[in-house]
Design a protein around this motif. Structure first.
Motif, PDB file in Angstrom:
ATOM      1  N   GLN A  12       0.705  -1.101  -0.054  1.00 27.94           N
ATOM      2  CA  GLN A  12      -0.141  -0.004   0.027  1.00 27.94           C
ATOM      3  C   GLN A  12       0.832   1.100  -0.114  1.00 27.94           C
ATOM      4  O   GLN A  12       0.295   2.288  -0.362  1.00 27.94           O
ATOM      5  N   CYS A  13       1.979   1.383   0.660  1.00 23.84           N
ATOM      6  CA  CYS A  13       3.033   2.397   0.665  1.00 23.84           C
ATOM      7  C   CYS A  13       4.168   1.788   0.927  1.00 23.84           C
ATOM      8  O   CYS A  13       4.602   1.168   1.678  1.00 23.84           O
ATOM      9  N   SER A  15       8.407   3.655   1.950  1.00 25.43           N
ATOM     10  CA  SER A  15       8.789   5.190   2.571  1.00 25.43           C
ATOM     11  C   SER A  15      10.315   4.683   2.356  1.00 25.43           C
ATOM     12  O   SER A  15      10.877   3.779   2.715  1.00 25.43           O
ATOM     13  N   TRP A  25       4.789  -0.671   4.091  1.00 25.51           N
ATOM     14  CA  TRP A  25       3.791  -0.420   5.055  1.00 25.51           C
ATOM     15  C   TRP A  25       2.351  -0.918   4.684  1.00 25.51           C
ATOM     16  O   TRP A  25       1.901  -0.929   3.746  1.00 25.51           O
ATOM     17  N   ASP A  26       1.855  -1.469   5.871  1.00 27.28           N
ATOM     18  CA  ASP A  26       0.300  -2.135   5.759  1.00 27.28           C
ATOM     19  C   ASP A  26      -0.389  -0.967   6.255  1.00 27.28           C
ATOM     20  O   ASP A  26      -0.312  -0.772   7.668  1.00 27.28           O
ATOM     21  N   LEU A  27      -1.219  -0.096   5.508  1.00 27.55           N
ATOM     22  CA  LEU A  27      -1.680   0.999   6.022  1.00 27.55           C
ATOM     23  C   LEU A  27      -2.988   0.618   7.048  1.00 27.55           C
ATOM     24  O   LEU A  27      -3.413   1.392   8.079  1.00 27.55           O
ATOM     25  N   ALA A  28      -3.662  -0.404   6.747  1.00 26.84           N
ATOM     26  CA  ALA A  28      -4.567  -0.993   7.738  1.00 26.84           C
ATOM     27  C   ALA A  28      -4.276  -1.094   9.092  1.00 26.84           C
ATOM     28  O   ALA A  28      -5.004  -0.746  10.181  1.00 26.84           O
ATOM     29  N   SER A  29      -2.952  -1.943   9.405  1.00 24.89           N
ATOM     30  CA  SER A  29      -2.696  -2.230  10.545  1.00 24.89           C
ATOM     31  C   SER A  29      -1.302  -1.121  11.142  1.00 24.89           C
ATOM     32  O   SER A  29      -1.281  -1.269  12.172  1.00 24.89           O
ATOM     33  N   ARG A  30      -1.187  -0.084  10.242  1.00 25.81           N
ATOM     34  CA  ARG A  30      -0.287   0.838  10.611  1.00 25.81           C
ATOM     35  C   ARG A  30       0.975   0.258  11.098  1.00 25.81           C
ATOM     36  O   ARG A  30       1.590   0.667  11.894  1.00 25.81           O
ATOM     37  N   SER A  31       1.486  -0.858  10.157  1.00 24.70           N
ATOM     38  CA  SER A  31       2.778  -1.559  10.744  1.00 24.70           C
ATOM     39  C   SER A  31       3.668  -1.834   9.443  1.00 24.70           C
ATOM     40  O   SER A  31       3.230  -1.581   8.434  1.00 24.70           O
ATOM     41  N   CYS A  32       5.009  -1.741   9.785  1.00 23.83           N
ATOM     42  CA  CYS A  32       6.069  -1.957   8.698  1.00 23.83           C
ATOM     43  C   CYS A  32       6.119  -3.493   8.442  1.00 23.83           C
ATOM     44  O   CYS A  32       6.293  -4.316   9.534  1.00 23.83           O
TER      45      CYS A  32
END
Length: 254
Positions: A12-13, A15, A25-32
């Motif tokens: 999803q993203c 950086s 990053w997994d934006l749903a779980s806000r985890s790397c």
């Protein structure tokens, strides 16, 4: 710097940081979910491949390709990877410093990508070669961004410190067209649904929409920021775009 997927992809993203590390990053779980020690200096640019299975990063004089491992046991999620255990699939070295990298949108490009660098240099690379397949030099100022057109496989656009916005054809030895703007622009994005249109973000806080068929004057001027525009990104629908600025605000323009 950030990289976002162009179509339905697992990542999803992604950086890149000033410490040289790249993360997905997994934006749903806000985890790397993936990370790698990519460069000894800051990561200057990132670009996800068309299928989302690999990631390009650039820093200093190098471009590296990284595999984003997918674990079957996690139902298609990315396999978590430690920075110390990740090695690049391929590495390419340019003659000068590199400011940005962009992977081709097209399935037949076979991993092609372009880079923007110092001394007015824009290069097109073939993944199967260690040296650039095409190299253009115009002026001696930094080229900030270079971006492939989403519809035309050989067309790309670049913006540079000398206030120039330049169109290139990967098949030609010289630039197609060049216009001088009122200020340097550090941000650039093509409209994914209207591929004759692109937006540049300037150091005066304005964004300009251009049509490749007429670079003499912008089609639209978008105002609102009071600081330099650092980045521009279109929504998948192409109906709106988001900007990030040095004035610490993000805005969405129709």
């Amino acid at each position: 710097c950030l990289a976002a997927p162009r179509r339905g992809q697992l990542v999803q993203c992604a950086s890149g940081g000033a410490d040289g590390e790249v993360r997905a990053w997994d934006l749903a779980s806000r985890s790397c979910v993936w990370r790698g020690a990519a460069h000894t200096g800051p990561v200057r640019g990132l670009s996800l491949s068309r299928d989302g299975a690999s990631l390009l990063s650039c820093g200093e004089r190098q471009v590296k390709r990284w595999r984003l491992e997918i674990a079957a046991s996690t139902g298609g999620a990315l396999e978590r990877a430690d920075a110390g255990h990740v090695v690049p699939l391929e590495t390419w070295t340019s003659d000068g410093s590199i400011n940005d990298v962009d992977a081709s949108w097209h399935a037949g490009a076979a991993g092609a990508f372009c880079t923007a660098g110092a001394d007015g240099v824009v290069e097109v690379w073939d993944a199967a070669r260690t040296s650039p397949a095409r190299r253009w030099t115009w002026g001696s100022d930094n080229v900030f961004k270079a971006r492939w057109n989403p519809a035309e496989p050989s067309l790309l656009c670049a913006v540079s410190r000398d206030r120039a916005c330049t169109l290139y054809d990967a098949r030609a030895k010289t630039a197609l067209r060049r216009t001088i703007l009122g200020m340097p622009c550090r941000a650039l994005a093509w409209n994914p649904r209207e591929p004759t249109t692109f937006v540049v973000g300037g150091e005066d806080g304005r964004c300009l929409t251009f049509d490749v068929r007429s670079l003499n004057r912008p089609r639209l001027i978008h105002e609102g920021h009071v600081g330099a525009v650092a980045d521009v990104a279109f929504s998948p629908s192409g109906l709106e775009f988001a900007t990030a600025s040095a004035d610490r605000t993000c805005r969405v323009f129709p």
